[in-house]
Scaffold this active site. Structure first.
Site, PDB file in Angstrom:
ATOM      1  N   ASN A 219       0.750  -1.273   0.094  1.00 45.63           N
ATOM      2  CA  ASN A 219       0.128   0.098   0.177  1.00 45.63           C
ATOM      3  C   ASN A 219       0.620   1.213  -0.090  1.00 45.63           C
ATOM      4  O   ASN A 219       0.340   2.256  -0.597  1.00 45.63           O
ATOM      5  CB  ASN A 219      -0.952   0.039   1.295  1.00 45.63           C
ATOM      6  CG  ASN A 219      -0.541  -0.134   2.581  1.00 45.63           C
ATOM      7  OD1 ASN A 219       0.685  -0.472   2.581  1.00 45.63           O
ATOM      8  ND2 ASN A 219      -1.065   0.481   3.597  1.00 45.63           N
TER       9      ASN A 219
ATOM     10  N   GLU B 194       4.480  -4.330  12.311  1.00 45.20           N
ATOM     11  CA  GLU B 194       3.150  -3.234  12.110  1.00 45.20           C
ATOM     12  C   GLU B 194       2.063  -3.831  11.427  1.00 45.20           C
ATOM     13  O   GLU B 194       2.079  -4.296  10.124  1.00 45.20           O
ATOM     14  CB  GLU B 194       3.801  -2.101  11.258  1.00 45.20           C
ATOM     15  CG  GLU B 194       4.856  -1.242  11.940  1.00 45.20           C
ATOM     16  CD  GLU B 194       4.366  -0.411  13.158  1.00 45.20           C
ATOM     17  OE1 GLU B 194       3.138  -0.069  13.071  1.00 45.20           O
ATOM     18  OE2 GLU B 194       5.289  -0.047  13.960  1.00 45.20           O
ATOM     19  N   LEU B 195       1.051  -4.314  11.980  1.00 44.41           N
ATOM     20  CA  LEU B 195      -0.012  -5.137  11.712  1.00 44.41           C
ATOM     21  C   LEU B 195      -1.187  -4.536  11.391  1.00 44.41           C
ATOM     22  O   LEU B 195      -1.438  -3.135  11.133  1.00 44.41           O
ATOM     23  CB  LEU B 195      -0.186  -6.319  12.668  1.00 44.41           C
ATOM     24  CG  LEU B 195       1.056  -7.072  12.991  1.00 44.41           C
ATOM     25  CD1 LEU B 195       1.013  -7.980  14.056  1.00 44.41           C
ATOM     26  CD2 LEU B 195       1.908  -7.577  11.642  1.00 44.41           C
TER      27      LEU B 195
ATOM     28  N   CYS C 111      -3.379   1.251   6.705  1.00 41.29           N
ATOM     29  CA  CYS C 111      -3.481   0.727   8.031  1.00 41.29           C
ATOM     30  C   CYS C 111      -4.096   1.563   9.049  1.00 41.29           C
ATOM     31  O   CYS C 111      -4.911   1.055   9.869  1.00 41.29           O
ATOM     32  CB  CYS C 111      -2.006   0.688   8.553  1.00 41.29           C
ATOM     33  SG  CYS C 111      -1.057  -0.596   7.689  1.00 41.29           S
TER      34      CYS C 111
END
Length: 477
Positions: free
Chosen positions: A156, A252-253, A286
């Site tokens: 992204n 980083e989820l 995110c």
């Protein structure tokens, strides 16, 4: 511009090398093949690891100034070739060209921050005589590079999220093996060419493109890799955590970021920001606004204005200047969210705007009366969709925001300083944006979440802390 008829190679030990096999890279919007990309195999990954191991030693020998100057040159190269880089984004991940330019602008700034932080890596003096048996001692700390870092990045923000891993790693003297998302290899290879041009030592950066099941698994399990930095899905992040042993890991989820609209001075401005947060890059961010909780007295007017603006958004070719959003990254992702919409409607929710899908394009969608247990509220949509829900008391809204397995960022609009501090104290997230949307991010601030949103922090200074070991030096005088 990279031409699709030219096969894209791997970058290992400072050299460009064709893979033994290739895959066709297809534009998400046009569906045409835009490049043939090398598929790295286990032999290629092993070569990259060996190269990075040597490259780390070379990079470690450079002075802080020399590392800073390399990063400064990379920033300048991106500035010079900004439009070319933006066009790559529009082609390989269907990011609207105006959003692509914004990402490149941030990428330029991120490498600039890294260049500056390379000169500020330092420790501290420890007051040893504060302890009874510390008299006559001098102690200080230094930060040292870890060695080789494996960076696994998503589709992204394929330029700027790569910069958040390469910039701090090189600033402190680590080498990197970069595995970009399968859909966005061209941006990673462009970045490698920029570092090659800037004079980065051979082996300090290696780019291996292809399947995560081949490359990622090999990198995660190798003891020569001292840290894995990953941005992506919760499921893959948990798997990396399980396999990585004692290696350092930053993850980083996911997120299903929420904004609370409690009291405002200009409702129109708040609606405009929430539209940007919910639908920019088709919601594939995110910290995209996925849930909006609006004080009941403002709810109906807010909803009316929000729907009005959502219907004006232009869905088109990402290369057109007027495009607001384009296709999602692939049709299966659009189909997944379409299924969630159908489930929500069956459970009593109302689609008050959008909801239609054509191929990988999903219209900007607004859902009301959605139960909090629905996937649209509980899971990460990563799509141009938002639920809007009224509430009576701020405490109720905060409880709804916290009722999530994720906790990346949240936004709170309020004219009350008391409520602002109450929200910051009680929201279970890594970052609270007062009088702004949770989608706000600049690249020097600490960025990361709690709960299933991950572990560790990005933001150049904070990434440097993650990417170094702290060594204590103690002199008995």
């Amino acid at each position: 511009m990279l031409k699709h008829e030219v096969a894209q190679q791997l970058f290992i030990n400072g050299k460009w090398k064709a893979g033994s096999d290739f895959y066709d890279l297809t534009s998400p919007y046009s569906k045409r093949v835009i490049a043939k990309v090398s598929l790295a195999n286990e032999t290629d990954v092993e070569a990259a690891i060996k190269s990075a191991h040597k490259g780390a030693e070379q990079l470690r020998q450079l002075t802080s100034l020399e590392r800073s100057e390399i990063l400064e040159r990379v920033s300048a190269i991106f500035k010079e070739k900004a439009e070319q880089a933006a066009e790559i984004l529009a082609l390989e991940c269907a990011k609207p060209i105006k959003d692509a330019r914004a990402e490149i602008s941030r990428t330029i700034e991120t490498y600039k921050f890294a260049s500056e932080e390379a000169k500020r890596i330092h420790g501290e003096i420890i007051p040893m005589d504060a302890a009874k048996n510390g008299k006559g001692r001098l102690a200080f700390t230094v930060r040292e590079p870890l060695g080789t870092i494996a960076a696994i990045t998503p589709f992204n923000f394929p330029f700027n999220l790569v910069a958040h891993k390469l910039g701090p790693a090189f600033a402190v003297g680590n080498s990197v093996i970069l595995k970009p998302a399968t859909q966005t290899p061209l941006s990673a290879l462009f970045t490698a060419r920029a570092f090659e041009e800037a004079g980065l030592p051979a082996g300090a950066l290696n780019v291996v493109t292809g399947k995560g099941s081949v490359i990622g698994n090999q990198l995660v399990k190798d003891s020569r890799i001292k840290m894995i930095t990953f941005t992506g899905s919760l499921e893959v992040g948990l798997d990396i955590k399980r396999q990585s042993g004692l290696n350092k890991v930053t993850l980083e989820l996911g997120s299903n970021s929420a904004v609370i609209v409690d009291s405002v001075e200009n409702l129109g401005d708040v609606v405009e920001r929430c539209i940007q947060g919910a639908f920019s890059y088709a919601g594939q961010v995110c910290i995209s606004v996925q849930r909006i909780y609006v004080q009941k007295e403002l709810y109906h007017l807010f909803l009316e204005k929000f729907i009005e603006k959502a219907k004006r958004l232009i869905i088109a070719d990402p290369l057109l200047e007027s495009t607001d959003l384009s296709s999602m990254i692939n049709i299966s992702e659009a189909e997944r969210v379409e299924k969630w919409i159908h489930e929500a409607v069956e459970a009593g929710a109302k689609v008050v705007c959008g909801g239609q899908r054509e191929g990988a394009i999903l219209q900007p969608t607004v859902i009301t009366e959605a139960k909090q247990t629905l996937p649209l509220n509980c899971k990460e949509a990563f799509a141009p969709i938002v639920t809007i829900t009224p509430y009576e008391q701020l405490e109720e809204a905060i409880t709804l925001v916290n009722n999530s397995e994720y906790g990346l960022q949240a936004g709170v609009y309020t004219t009350s300083i008391r409520k602002a501090f109450y929200a910051t104290e009680n929201l279970q997230v890594g970052g609270v944006m007062i009088n702004d949307i949770p989608t706000y991010r600049v690249d020097q601030m600490p960025y990361g979440g709690v709960k299933n949103s991950g572990t560790g922090r990005e933001g150049i200074k904070y990434s440097i802390d993650e990417m170094t070991e702290l060594k204590l030096v103690n002199f008995k005088l």
